[in-house]
Motif scaffolding. Structure first.
Motif, short mmCIF file in Angstrom:
data_model
loop_
_atom_site.label_atom_id
_atom_site.label_comp_id
_atom_site.label_asym_id
_atom_site.label_seq_id
_atom_site.Cartn_x
_atom_site.Cartn_y
_atom_site.Cartn_z
N GLY A 144 -45.26 47.37 69.46
CA GLY A 144 -45.14 46.18 68.60
C GLY A 144 -45.04 44.87 69.35
N ARG A 145 -44.82 44.93 70.67
CA ARG A 145 -44.71 43.73 71.51
C ARG A 145 -43.69 42.75 70.91
NH1 ARG A 145 -50.11 44.42 70.63
NH2 ARG A 145 -50.47 42.35 69.77
N ALA A 146 -42.49 43.28 70.67
CA ALA A 146 -41.46 42.49 70.00
C ALA A 146 -41.06 41.25 70.78
CB ALA A 146 -40.22 43.37 69.75
N ALA A 147 -41.29 41.25 72.07
CA ALA A 147 -40.96 40.06 72.87
C ALA A 147 -41.70 38.83 72.35
CB ALA A 147 -41.30 40.30 74.34
N ASP A 148 -42.87 39.03 71.74
CA ASP A 148 -43.67 37.92 71.22
C ASP A 148 -43.44 37.69 69.73
OD1 ASP A 148 -44.85 37.71 73.76
OD2 ASP A 148 -46.41 39.16 73.24
N ALA A 149 -42.47 38.38 69.16
CA ALA A 149 -42.25 38.32 67.71
C ALA A 149 -41.09 37.40 67.37
CB ALA A 149 -41.97 39.71 67.16
N GLY A 150 -41.21 36.79 66.20
CA GLY A 150 -40.10 36.01 65.67
C GLY A 150 -39.25 36.83 64.72
N ALA A 151 -39.92 37.52 63.79
CA ALA A 151 -39.22 38.30 62.77
C ALA A 151 -39.84 39.68 62.66
CB ALA A 151 -39.28 37.59 61.42
N ILE A 152 -38.99 40.64 62.25
CA ILE A 152 -39.37 42.04 62.17
C ILE A 152 -38.96 42.59 60.80
CG2 ILE A 152 -38.84 44.35 63.10
CD1 ILE A 152 -38.27 42.90 65.80
N LEU A 153 -39.79 43.47 60.24
CA LEU A 153 -39.45 44.18 59.02
C LEU A 153 -39.38 45.67 59.33
CD1 LEU A 153 -39.09 44.58 55.93
CD2 LEU A 153 -41.60 44.58 55.75
N VAL A 154 -38.29 46.30 58.91
CA VAL A 154 -38.12 47.75 59.06
C VAL A 154 -38.07 48.36 57.66
CG1 VAL A 154 -36.68 49.60 59.95
CG2 VAL A 154 -36.84 47.44 61.21
N VAL A 209 -43.84 41.87 63.27
CA VAL A 209 -43.86 43.31 63.53
C VAL A 209 -43.28 44.02 62.31
CG1 VAL A 209 -43.06 45.20 65.00
CG2 VAL A 209 -43.55 42.97 66.02
N VAL A 210 -43.95 45.09 61.88
CA VAL A 210 -43.43 45.96 60.83
C VAL A 210 -43.26 47.36 61.40
CG1 VAL A 210 -43.76 46.90 58.51
CG2 VAL A 210 -44.66 44.62 59.06
N ILE A 211 -42.08 47.94 61.18
CA ILE A 211 -41.81 49.30 61.61
C ILE A 211 -41.95 50.20 60.39
CG2 ILE A 211 -40.08 50.86 62.57
CD1 ILE A 211 -41.26 48.83 64.57
N PRO A 228 -50.17 36.45 60.14
CA PRO A 228 -51.44 36.56 60.86
C PRO A 228 -51.21 37.13 62.27
CG PRO A 228 -51.33 34.47 59.72
CD PRO A 228 -49.98 35.10 59.57
N GLY A 229 -52.03 38.13 62.62
CA GLY A 229 -51.91 38.74 63.94
C GLY A 229 -50.76 39.72 64.10
N ALA A 230 -50.10 40.08 62.99
CA ALA A 230 -48.93 40.96 63.05
C ALA A 230 -49.34 42.38 63.43
CB ALA A 230 -48.20 40.97 61.71
N ARG A 231 -48.34 43.11 63.95
CA ARG A 231 -48.53 44.50 64.31
C ARG A 231 -47.75 45.38 63.32
NH1 ARG A 231 -47.86 40.18 67.26
NH2 ARG A 231 -45.95 40.90 68.28
N LEU A 255 -54.84 41.73 61.42
CA LEU A 255 -53.69 42.61 61.60
C LEU A 255 -54.03 43.77 62.52
CD1 LEU A 255 -52.46 42.83 57.89
CD2 LEU A 255 -51.75 41.22 59.66
N GLU A 256 -53.02 44.29 63.18
CA GLU A 256 -53.15 45.49 63.99
C GLU A 256 -52.32 46.60 63.34
OE1 GLU A 256 -52.57 45.04 68.26
OE2 GLU A 256 -52.63 42.86 67.99
N ILE A 257 -52.94 47.74 63.09
CA ILE A 257 -52.23 48.92 62.60
C ILE A 257 -52.22 49.93 63.74
CG2 ILE A 257 -52.18 50.76 60.88
CD1 ILE A 257 -53.72 48.89 58.99
#
Length: 313
Positions: A144-154, A209-211, A228-231, A255-257
């Protein structure tokens, strides 16, 4: 040796195929024995009892992927659960698939699969890490490259992987949103430092990022919440595997799946160090003595847990 094992495959009533009893113990050439002090349960164990990925000709098979214990040199060690396996199409297998698992008094493992447990991390805490927490860490940090993420959904917090992803995401300093159907689980999500959301609920922002471990019931919501561009990182499909995907949204939002499974020994070592430093603490739902393994499996199957179920010797 006392062990919890699959004695028969029961697709419709998996716990009826669980036996706790005596089985022989042997150590393959080049492997070492580990005296197990704690192990944790995973949904993988339930699938094994159903016969998914475990044919009848491998029975009886000791269950369990996760264990912490003591090696022949007296060191406290954590067992990395992935074994290189040329006979498996993936090139690897997990303990309890082709080799006896960890829900026993002893487990045999390759010496290179043993990681030292740092001071300050208990056997029970360490035993939570190798499958669920490692999977969540690999999903967030590597895939998910969380280092480049602002917010995450689980999606679907409460189970092992999703709850681990919430705790790790918060430890990484990210804004974490997490869904659950039950209010008491949403309360626990808030206690971990995340923002609890009802399933399908509108978020105040799109996430990077979405988990995803739920699948069919939540995937449309995951797509709608993605920036846009989310994983969107997928490790399972506990709610169904035939999710509908709007391809227009995939290409319009770029998006990346991404599929994800397990993680590396190095990542497991990083998780241990995060525990030792106090940045994370594995969320333990309940602990049982090994003699009550059947009760532990009933707890896992109930769906009413939040975090990991641990067996202790």
């Amino acid at each position: 040796m006392r062990a919890a094992y699959v004695s028969s495959l029961q697709p419709d009533a998996p716990l009826s195929g669980l036996t706790v009893g005596e089985l022989p113990f042997s150590v393959p050439d080049g492997w070492v024995p580990v005296a197990v002090r704690a192990s944790s349960l995973n949904q993988h164990d339930i699938w094994s009892l159903r016969g998914v990925g475990l044919p009848a000709d491998r029975l009886p098979m000791i269950l369990g992927c996760d264990a912490a214990g003591v090696d022949p040199d007296g060191r406290a060690v954590l067992v990395y659960p992935v074994v290189q396996d040329k006979a498996d199409p993936r090139g690897y297998s997990l303990f309890s698939e082709r080799h006896p698992g960890t829900l026993a008094e002893q487990v045999a493992a390759p010496r290179e699969n043993l990681l030292p447990i740092p001071d300050g991390v208990s056997f029970a805490e360490a035993a939570c890490l190798p499958t669920a927490w490692l999977t969540a860490y690999h999903m967030l940090v590597t895939r998910g490259r969380a280092a480049d993420a602002g917010a995450i959904l689980v999606q679907g917090a409460g189970g092992g992987v999703a709850t681990a992803a919430v705790a790790i995401g918060v430890a990484l300093g990210k804004k974490v949103y997490a869904t659950s159907r039950e209010q008491w689980k949403r309360d626990r999500i808030s206690e971990l430092g995340a923002v609890a959301v009802e399933p399908g609920g509108r978020l105040p922002e799109r996430v990077d990022v979405v988990i995803e471990s739920v699948g069919e019931p939540t995937f449309e919501h995951s797509m709608k919440c993605a920036a846009p561009g989310a994983r969107i990182v997928v490790c399972g499909a506990t709610g169904g595997h035939l999710a509908r995907v709007d391809l227009r949204r995939v290409f319009a939002m770029q998006l990346e799946i991404l599929g994800s499974s397990m993680g590396t020994p190095g990542e497991l070592g990083e998780l241990l160090e995060m525990c030792a430093s106090g940045r994370i603490r594995p969320v333990i739902d309940s602990r049982y003595p090994f003699a009550e393994a059947a009760k532990a499996f009933a707890r896992l199957s109930s769906g009413e847990l939040f975090g990991k179920v641990v067996l202790e010797h």
